[in-house]
Motif scaffolding. Structure first.
Motif, PDB file in Angstrom:
ATOM      1  N   GLU A 281     -25.876  28.454   4.250  1.00  0.00           N
ATOM      2  CA  GLU A 281     -25.647  28.386   5.693  1.00  0.00           C
ATOM      3  C   GLU A 281     -26.809  27.672   6.402  1.00  0.00           C
ATOM      4  O   GLU A 281     -26.597  26.847   7.296  1.00  0.00           O
ATOM      5  CB  GLU A 281     -25.494  29.808   6.235  1.00  0.00           C
ATOM      6  CG  GLU A 281     -24.996  29.844   7.649  1.00  0.00           C
ATOM      7  CD  GLU A 281     -25.029  31.261   8.227  1.00  0.00           C
ATOM      8  OE1 GLU A 281     -25.294  32.218   7.477  1.00  0.00           O
ATOM      9  OE2 GLU A 281     -24.801  31.372   9.444  1.00  0.00           O
ATOM     10  N   ASP A 282     -28.043  27.967   5.983  1.00  0.00           N
ATOM     11  CA  ASP A 282     -29.192  27.286   6.599  1.00  0.00           C
ATOM     12  C   ASP A 282     -29.165  25.789   6.293  1.00  0.00           C
ATOM     13  O   ASP A 282     -29.451  24.960   7.158  1.00  0.00           O
ATOM     14  CB  ASP A 282     -30.512  27.903   6.123  1.00  0.00           C
ATOM     15  CG  ASP A 282     -30.799  29.227   6.821  1.00  0.00           C
ATOM     16  OD1 ASP A 282     -30.544  29.321   8.042  1.00  0.00           O
ATOM     17  OD2 ASP A 282     -31.261  30.165   6.145  1.00  0.00           O
ATOM     18  N   LEU A 283     -28.825  25.457   5.038  1.00  0.00           N
ATOM     19  CA  LEU A 283     -28.744  24.035   4.685  1.00  0.00           C
ATOM     20  C   LEU A 283     -27.652  23.363   5.522  1.00  0.00           C
ATOM     21  O   LEU A 283     -27.846  22.272   6.072  1.00  0.00           O
ATOM     22  CB  LEU A 283     -28.456  23.869   3.187  1.00  0.00           C
ATOM     23  CG  LEU A 283     -28.216  22.439   2.712  1.00  0.00           C
ATOM     24  CD1 LEU A 283     -29.409  21.536   3.010  1.00  0.00           C
ATOM     25  CD2 LEU A 283     -27.911  22.409   1.200  1.00  0.00           C
ATOM     26  N   TYR A 284     -26.510  24.021   5.634  1.00  0.00           N
ATOM     27  CA  TYR A 284     -25.400  23.472   6.423  1.00  0.00           C
ATOM     28  C   TYR A 284     -25.841  23.262   7.879  1.00  0.00           C
ATOM     29  O   TYR A 284     -25.639  22.184   8.452  1.00  0.00           O
ATOM     30  CB  TYR A 284     -24.198  24.424   6.360  1.00  0.00           C
ATOM     31  CG  TYR A 284     -23.066  24.012   7.276  1.00  0.00           C
ATOM     32  CD1 TYR A 284     -22.122  23.076   6.850  1.00  0.00           C
ATOM     33  CD2 TYR A 284     -22.951  24.544   8.565  1.00  0.00           C
ATOM     34  CE1 TYR A 284     -21.087  22.676   7.696  1.00  0.00           C
ATOM     35  CE2 TYR A 284     -21.921  24.145   9.409  1.00  0.00           C
ATOM     36  CZ  TYR A 284     -20.995  23.216   8.969  1.00  0.00           C
ATOM     37  OH  TYR A 284     -19.979  22.822   9.812  1.00  0.00           O
ATOM     38  N   ASN A 285     -26.447  24.297   8.460  1.00  0.00           N
ATOM     39  CA  ASN A 285     -26.841  24.182   9.873  1.00  0.00           C
ATOM     40  C   ASN A 285     -27.842  23.053  10.083  1.00  0.00           C
ATOM     41  O   ASN A 285     -27.768  22.303  11.048  1.00  0.00           O
ATOM     42  CB  ASN A 285     -27.429  25.511  10.374  1.00  0.00           C
ATOM     43  CG  ASN A 285     -26.350  26.576  10.514  1.00  0.00           C
ATOM     44  OD1 ASN A 285     -25.161  26.250  10.597  1.00  0.00           O
ATOM     45  ND2 ASN A 285     -26.745  27.837  10.516  1.00  0.00           N
ATOM     46  N   TYR A 286     -28.782  22.936   9.134  1.00  0.00           N
ATOM     47  CA  TYR A 286     -29.772  21.866   9.268  1.00  0.00           C
ATOM     48  C   TYR A 286     -29.089  20.498   9.174  1.00  0.00           C
ATOM     49  O   TYR A 286     -29.328  19.606   9.988  1.00  0.00           O
ATOM     50  CB  TYR A 286     -30.858  21.991   8.184  1.00  0.00           C
ATOM     51  CG  TYR A 286     -31.923  20.929   8.356  1.00  0.00           C
ATOM     52  CD1 TYR A 286     -32.949  21.086   9.281  1.00  0.00           C
ATOM     53  CD2 TYR A 286     -31.871  19.736   7.644  1.00  0.00           C
ATOM     54  CE1 TYR A 286     -33.908  20.099   9.482  1.00  0.00           C
ATOM     55  CE2 TYR A 286     -32.822  18.742   7.832  1.00  0.00           C
ATOM     56  CZ  TYR A 286     -33.834  18.928   8.749  1.00  0.00           C
ATOM     57  OH  TYR A 286     -34.770  17.936   8.954  1.00  0.00           O
ATOM     58  N   LEU A 287     -28.214  20.350   8.174  1.00  0.00           N
ATOM     59  CA  LEU A 287     -27.563  19.045   7.978  1.00  0.00           C
ATOM     60  C   LEU A 287     -26.644  18.691   9.146  1.00  0.00           C
ATOM     61  O   LEU A 287     -26.506  17.512   9.495  1.00  0.00           O
ATOM     62  CB  LEU A 287     -26.776  19.038   6.662  1.00  0.00           C
ATOM     63  CG  LEU A 287     -27.625  19.042   5.388  1.00  0.00           C
ATOM     64  CD1 LEU A 287     -26.739  19.184   4.161  1.00  0.00           C
ATOM     65  CD2 LEU A 287     -28.482  17.767   5.299  1.00  0.00           C
ATOM     66  N   MET A 288     -26.009  19.697   9.734  1.00  0.00           N
ATOM     67  CA  MET A 288     -25.156  19.412  10.896  1.00  0.00           C
ATOM     68  C   MET A 288     -26.006  18.919  12.067  1.00  0.00           C
ATOM     69  O   MET A 288     -25.612  17.998  12.780  1.00  0.00           O
ATOM     70  CB  MET A 288     -24.354  20.650  11.303  1.00  0.00           C
ATOM     71  CG  MET A 288     -23.176  20.949  10.386  1.00  0.00           C
ATOM     72  SD  MET A 288     -21.965  19.599  10.277  1.00  0.00           S
ATOM     73  CE  MET A 288     -21.121  19.761  11.857  1.00  0.00           C
ATOM     74  N   MET A 289     -27.177  19.522  12.251  1.00  0.00           N
ATOM     75  CA  MET A 289     -28.063  19.027  13.313  1.00  0.00           C
ATOM     76  C   MET A 289     -28.559  17.632  12.977  1.00  0.00           C
ATOM     77  O   MET A 289     -28.631  16.753  13.821  1.00  0.00           O
ATOM     78  CB  MET A 289     -29.269  19.953  13.455  1.00  0.00           C
ATOM     79  CG  MET A 289     -29.089  21.005  14.497  1.00  0.00           C
ATOM     80  SD  MET A 289     -30.670  21.756  14.904  1.00  0.00           S
ATOM     81  CE  MET A 289     -31.102  20.884  16.391  1.00  0.00           C
ATOM     82  N   ALA A 290     -28.904  17.443  11.701  1.00  0.00           N
ATOM     83  CA  ALA A 290     -29.433  16.146  11.263  1.00  0.00           C
ATOM     84  C   ALA A 290     -28.376  15.053  11.386  1.00  0.00           C
ATOM     85  O   ALA A 290     -28.696  13.883  11.578  1.00  0.00           O
ATOM     86  CB  ALA A 290     -29.922  16.244   9.826  1.00  0.00           C
ATOM     87  N   GLY A 291     -27.105  15.449  11.281  1.00  0.00           N
ATOM     88  CA  GLY A 291     -26.016  14.473  11.391  1.00  0.00           C
ATOM     89  C   GLY A 291     -25.746  14.034  12.820  1.00  0.00           C
ATOM     90  O   GLY A 291     -25.027  13.056  13.052  1.00  0.00           O
ATOM     91  N   GLY A 292     -26.314  14.766  13.772  1.00  0.00           N
ATOM     92  CA  GLY A 292     -26.214  14.357  15.173  1.00  0.00           C
ATOM     93  C   GLY A 292     -24.831  14.523  15.753  1.00  0.00           C
ATOM     94  O   GLY A 292     -23.988  15.260  15.222  1.00  0.00           O
TER      95      GLY A 292
END
Ligand SMILES: Cc1cc2nc3c(=O)[nH]c(=O)nc-3n(C[C@H](O)[C@H](O)[C@H](O)COP(=O)(O)OP(=O)(O)OC[C@H]3O[C@@H](n4cnc5c(N)ncnc54)[C@H](O)[C@@H]3O)c2cc1C
Length: 489
Positions: A89-100
């Motif tokens: 979940e943390d990886l997902y949340n980070y990547l979603m933010m990183a994806g803009g």
């Protein structure tokens, strides 16, 4: 022949004089995505032929830091050994933010769930990872260590949405450039599994049948056009378009401000143009990774960036690529890193950096830089007042990097365009499903056409959110997905 076949003009199947070669899957480009596509497709039993314009496999990936962005599932073996738990979940949340703003939830969900097994898969293909953690702030390990903080995980606003964990996993090789090792192992594995590779062979265009399906390609092999029938599909893994300055001007003009291309030299957009030529949609074409590598040494992260108004504009502890995007969009792209005697250093990548001003007081610096009277003095006073209390209410720099700039002499390191060239590569590309099928303008798959790596628009699709390792993580993983899907077609 150059004129007869161009990437954006497909060859009609009816115009193919003869099929010179037949394969199940033709892969365009033997870099990060291409080698992983070939490995999976071979393992699924398909015949695979790879075409590579350069004289050897590797692509930009072979010049890279060999850092792959993985984690989740509780943590990779390396994260866990270093004491970091990393939930999916943390990886997902980070990547979603990183994806803009254009982040792709389906692709991110798949990647977050599979990133840890993907790390094990890379190891199984023979890519060595030492398994050790290197603390601190680095661009990539200077040692043969594995795990580094490679993005904005600990920096605002990312740290508020996802519990931070280091996720950059570099292949084992002493010094910079571990991509050499990554690619030596992946390309050797593809060949060992029986993929056939034609090097010094440029793919010129795709072959399309009357129904609009991709049935092969035209390549220049040994100086002559070769018509290659691909029964299950063509996978475009030809990199991005940063070296094609006409395309950059057309699609990502802001990247023209970056004089240095981050590329082995063949990112000329030919793969993307081949896709567009058969009706594919290209998305987020304005986005690019940029960097002005202002650290290491990490003491420089304690400095403050100011623009020509004498104002700050970013938390300097964010990923260097995010900081670079903020610098590039300041008026005139002009910015300086202000440091004091205690933290002064020259950035490792640019030891010859221009020191635009030096002074015993901030007033002197302000005058030497020609900034509005009082502006820089006010900025530094405000910063120092809050930093002394471990706070940065304006930009939320983390307390670990806060320290008043109090001990002269002071210096301003120049990150103005005339003094410091920015480096860039492109993130936009063909629209694809998570399993690599290329989509047309209406969102329907184009039969027989796949793309991965920087030819596709993958996980990294927002310059401001990019983190080191995201491109190789994306290219190697989604290259695999494309190879698998095509092989099962
Ligand atoms: C110095 C440097 C450091 C980097 N560090 C990192 C890092 O640590 N982590 C990270 O995630 N990313 C890093 N990157 C970026 C990363 O290497 C690339 O984004 C990544 O390699 C993209 O993978 P790809 O498969 O799309 O392209 P590539 O690996 O470049 O492969 C594309 C291949 O296609 C070939 N090709 C192109 N056109 C044709 C054609 N028409 N016909 C036949 N072949 C063709 C090219 O020659 C090339 O071999 C770095 C890049 C550089 C240059």
């Amino acid at each position: 022949m150059q004129n007869q076949y161009s990437p954006s003009r497909p060859c009609r199947a009816a115009d193919v004089p003869q099929w010179d070669e037949e394969t199940d899957i033709a892969v365009v480009g033997f870099g990060a995505a291409g080698s992983c596509a070939a490995i999976e497709a071979r393992q699924a039993g398909a015949r695979v032929t790879i075409f590579e314009v350069a004289a050897a496999a590797g692509g930009s990936a072979a010049l890279s830091g060999g850092e792959v962005y993985v984690g989740g599932s509780g943590g990779t073996s390396v994260q866990r050994a270093a004491g970091f738990e990393d939930t999916t979940e943390d990886l997902y949340n980070y990547l979603m933010m990183a994806g803009g703003p254009g982040a792709d939830a389906a692709r991110t969900t798949l990647y977050a769930a599979q990133a840890e097994p993907h790390f094990r898969w890379l190891q199984e293909q023979g890519v060595p990872f030492k398994g050790t953690y290197l603390p601190g702030k680095w661009l990539e390990p200077l040692t043969d260590d594995t795990l580094v903080w490679s993005g904005s995980e600990q920096a605002w606003p990312f740290s508020e949405s996802a519990r931070p964990a280091p996720r950059g996993h570099a292949a084992q090789l002493d010094g910079w450039g571990a991509g050499k090792m990554l690619m030596a192992r992946l390309s050797a594995r593809a060949l060992a599994l029986g993929a056939v590779a034609h090097v010094s062979s440029r793919v010129l265009t795709l072959v399309v049948d009357d129904a609009g399906a991709i049935v092969g390609l035209v390549a220049r092999v040994d100086g002559a056009p070769r018509f290659v029938r691909a029964l299950r599909g063509v996978i475009l893994c030809a990199g991005g378009f940063i070296v094609n300055r006409d395309m950059v001007a057309q699609y990502a003009p802001a990247a023209l401000g970056c004089q240095q291309v981050v590329s082995a030299g063949n990112d000329d957009g030919s793969g993307i143009r081949m896709g567009i030529g058969v009706g594919a949609a290209a998305i987020h074409m304005d986005q690019f990774f940029a960097t002005l590598p202002f650290f290491p040494p990490e003491s420089l992260v304690k400095g403050i960036f100011v623009n020509e108004r004498g104002s700050r504009f970013i938390n300097e502890d964010a990923y260097h690529g995010r900081v670079a995007h903020y610098v590039l969009r300041q008026p005139g792209g002009r910015a300086w890193l202000l440091v004091d005697e205690g933290i002064f250093a020259r950035p490792m990548i640019h030891p010859d950096i221009t020191v635009a001003a030096v002074g015993d007081s901030v007033e002197e610096l302000e005058q030497e830089l020609g900034l509005p009277a009082g502006a820089l003095v006010h900025t530094v006073e405000e910063f120092n007042r809050h930093a002394a209390a471990g706070q940065d209410p304006a930009f939320h720099k983390a307390a670990a990097w806060l320290r008043p700039l109090a001990r002269g002499p002071f210096a301003a390191l120049s990150y103005c365009p005339a003094d410091m060239p920015a480096h860039a590569f492109t993130l936009g590309g063909l629209a694809t499903t998570p399993d690599g099928q290329v989509l047309d303008g209406g969102g329907a798959p184009i039969a027989g056409l796949y793309a991965a790596g920087r030819t596709a628009c993958g996980l990294p699709r927002w310059g401001e959110g990019y983190s080191s390792g995201m491109s190789l993580g994306d290219s190697t993983f989604f290259g695999r997905m494309a190879g698998l899907h095509a092989a099962r077609r």
